[in-house]
Each structure stands twice: as structure tokens, then as C-alpha cells.
Motif scaffolding. Structure first.
Motif, mmCIF file in Angstrom:
data_model
loop_
_atom_site.group_PDB
_atom_site.id
_atom_site.type_symbol
_atom_site.label_atom_id
_atom_site.label_comp_id
_atom_site.label_asym_id
_atom_site.label_seq_id
_atom_site.Cartn_x
_atom_site.Cartn_y
_atom_site.Cartn_z
ATOM 1 N N GLY A 162 26.832 47.614 40.345
ATOM 2 C CA GLY A 162 27.996 47.148 39.596
ATOM 3 C C GLY A 162 29.065 48.219 39.482
ATOM 4 N N SER A 214 30.336 39.153 40.884
ATOM 5 C CA SER A 214 29.280 40.117 40.591
ATOM 6 C C SER A 214 29.090 40.272 39.078
ATOM 7 C CB SER A 214 29.574 41.460 41.252
ATOM 8 O OG SER A 214 30.531 42.163 40.501
ATOM 9 N N ARG A 215 30.188 40.107 38.321
ATOM 10 C CA ARG A 215 30.065 40.131 36.859
ATOM 11 C C ARG A 215 29.233 38.946 36.377
ATOM 12 N NH1 ARG A 215 35.913 41.206 35.927
ATOM 13 N NH2 ARG A 215 36.127 43.448 35.906
#
Ligand code: ADP
Length: 247
Positions: free
Chosen positions: A20, A78-79
Motif C-alpha cells: 500500500g 487498492s484502498r
């Protein structure tokens, strides 16, 4: 055993965090750089340019914009994957939220001379609790896809009541179009990240291939489900079902 499992869980979390952070740093770097490229292209376009170079510089700008969208979508996705995009629960008015999206989709549709209609069943209550921002995001994504993949005919948005009790109501949202449609095999994969049904169409229309993956994650984060029905050459209907608490 338990110790080993805890250890690998920690390791997995650590890796997810590293991934991340890498993504966030990289996308910031890409955004800054590409914004620079777009800015330079804009400067050039303000001056005098013969038609041919002008066209090339315009394409530099358009490709830059596409790259920015790709980066933003990837970060969003991706969050969501990491569970870092919490869903809110607010009092909101469904018809107001939908009006907002309808206005945008109508403008897109009119630019391509497509008919556009919104139909909300009279049985659908307006005063709900949920996340109007996320709801709008999903509707906008489905609506702009419908316009993007339709050359002639119509795009429509329908909302029906599925079930209702004292406290809750379950609604089905349907975004239909009379566009290119999606082959049965591709219908199973379009919700996967970076999936695009037809490479030639994508070259024509552009896109990140993440819109539907993001929409699916958002609908699921709100406790719902999503799907598509389509006939090649005839059109598609994307739908999702959500249960809301009433105010
Ligand atoms: P993008 O539109 O950025 O390529 P999406 O995730 O929104 O990414 O869509 C994935 C793919 O699903 C598209 O590339 C297209 O092939 C197909 N698709 C989505 N919506 C429609 C539609 N309304 N009609 C036909 N094909 C669609």
C-alpha cells in the motif's frame, strides 16, 4: 500451530502495508510527473502550432489524462482491497442523490445523441440511511459506461423496490443500454480488475478496466450484490441490489 498462524498473518499484514505504501508513493510520483507533462502540452497548445504538431500535442495531453485516471482508479481500488475506504451511514434523500447522477449521465448521453430516461418506482421511499457518495460513484460509473459503449439508441436508469418492512427497504438499481453488449464469457470477467471485454473497443473508448471492479467492491462494502445481463450487439443491463435502513 496457532503461533505459526499468527506469525504468517502478521507477515501478510506487513506485506499488505508495504504494498500500500509503495503504491501511494509511486502514484504520487506519477501524478506529479504526468501533471507536468499535461501542463507543458497545454502551454504549447496556447501558442501557434501548425495543424499536425497541434494534433500530436493534443494527443500527449489526452494520454496524460488517461494515465492520471488509471493511477487514481488503481489507488481507489487498492484502498478498497485493503479495507481503507469505509462506508458511511448518513441520512440522505435517494431522489436527490439520483438526480445528481442523472444530470451528469444525461449530458454525456446528449453529447452522443442518445435518449436518456430515469424511472424511479413510486413505491421507492426517498428518506434512507446509507452512503450517498458511494452510491453516486457506482451509478455514475455504470451510467458513463452505458453511454461509452452505446452508439445509438438509449440509456436508462431504473430503480425498483424489491422488499420492504418497517425498518428496511431493498432496492434494485438497473442501468440499461442499447450498445455493443458483452459476450457471455466476458460477462463473467468484466468485474475483475483490469478486465476489458474487447481490446478493439478499449482502443476506441479508452478506460482503465477498473471501474467495474471498484463498483463491485463498493456495492459489496455496502452489503449488496451486483451483476450484468447482456446480449451481444443488443445491449447490456448492469444491476445491483442494496438494502437500506429507512430514516
Ligand atoms: P473501462 O470502462 O475503464 O475499460 P470497466 O471496469 O468500467 O473499465 O469496464 C470493463 C469492461 O467491461 C469494459 O472495458 C468493457 O469491455 C465492458 N463493459 C462495461 N460496461 C459495458 C457496457 N455498458 N456495455 C458493453 N460493455 C461494457
Amino acid at each position: 500451530r496457532v503461533h505459526e498462524m499468527e506469525h504468517s498473518l502478521d507477515e501478510a499484514r506487513r506485506q499488505a502495508r508495504v504494498k500500500g505504501e509503495l503504491l501511494a508513493t509511486m502514484s504520487h510520483g506519477i501524478r506529479t510527473t504526468v501533471s507536468g507533462v499535461i501542463g507543458m502540452a497545454d502551454q504549447l497548445l496556447k501558442g501557434h502550432l501548425p495543424p499536425e504538431p497541434r494534433q500530436l500535442v493534443e494527443m500527449i495531453g489526452q494520454n496524460g489524462e488517461a494515465l492520471l485516471r488509471l493511477v487514481d482508479d488503481t489507488l481507489d481500488y487498492s484502498r478498497l482491497e485493503a479495507g481503507r475506504m469505509p462506508v458511511e451511514r448518513l441520512d440522505f434523500d435517494l431522489r436527490v442523490a439520483v438526480d445528481h447522477v442523472s444530470g451528469v449521465v444525461r449530458t454525456l448521453a446528449e453529447a452522443k445523441s442518445l435518449a436518456f430516461e430515469t424511472r424511479i418506482s413510486a413505491l421507492v421511499p426517498s428518506r434512507l440511511q446509507g452512503d450517498p457518495g458511494r452510491l453516486r460513484q457506482v451509478l455514475l460509473n455504470l451510467g458513463s459506461n452505458a453511454v461509452k459503449f452505446t452508439e445509438r439508441g438509449a440509456v436508462n436508469l431504473r430503480i425498483d423496490r424489491e422488499a420492504e418492512d418497517d425498518q428496511h427497504v431493498t432496492l434494485t438499481f438497473m442501468v440499461g443500454d442499447t450498445g455493443v453488449g458483452i459476450e457471455p464469457a466476458a460477462q463473467r470477467t468484466v468485474f475483475e480488475p483490469y478486465a476489458q471485454a474487447d481490446a478493439s473497443i478499449v482502443r476506441r473508448f479508452g478506460g482503465s478496466g477498473l471501474g467495474l471492479a471498484i463498483s463491485k467492491r463498493l456495492v459489496e462494502a455496502m452489503g449488496g450484490e451486483v451483476g450484468v445481463e447482456s446480449q451481444t450487439g443488443r445491449g447490456s443491463t448492469f444491476w445491483f441490489r442494496l438494502k437500506f435502513e429507512k430514516q
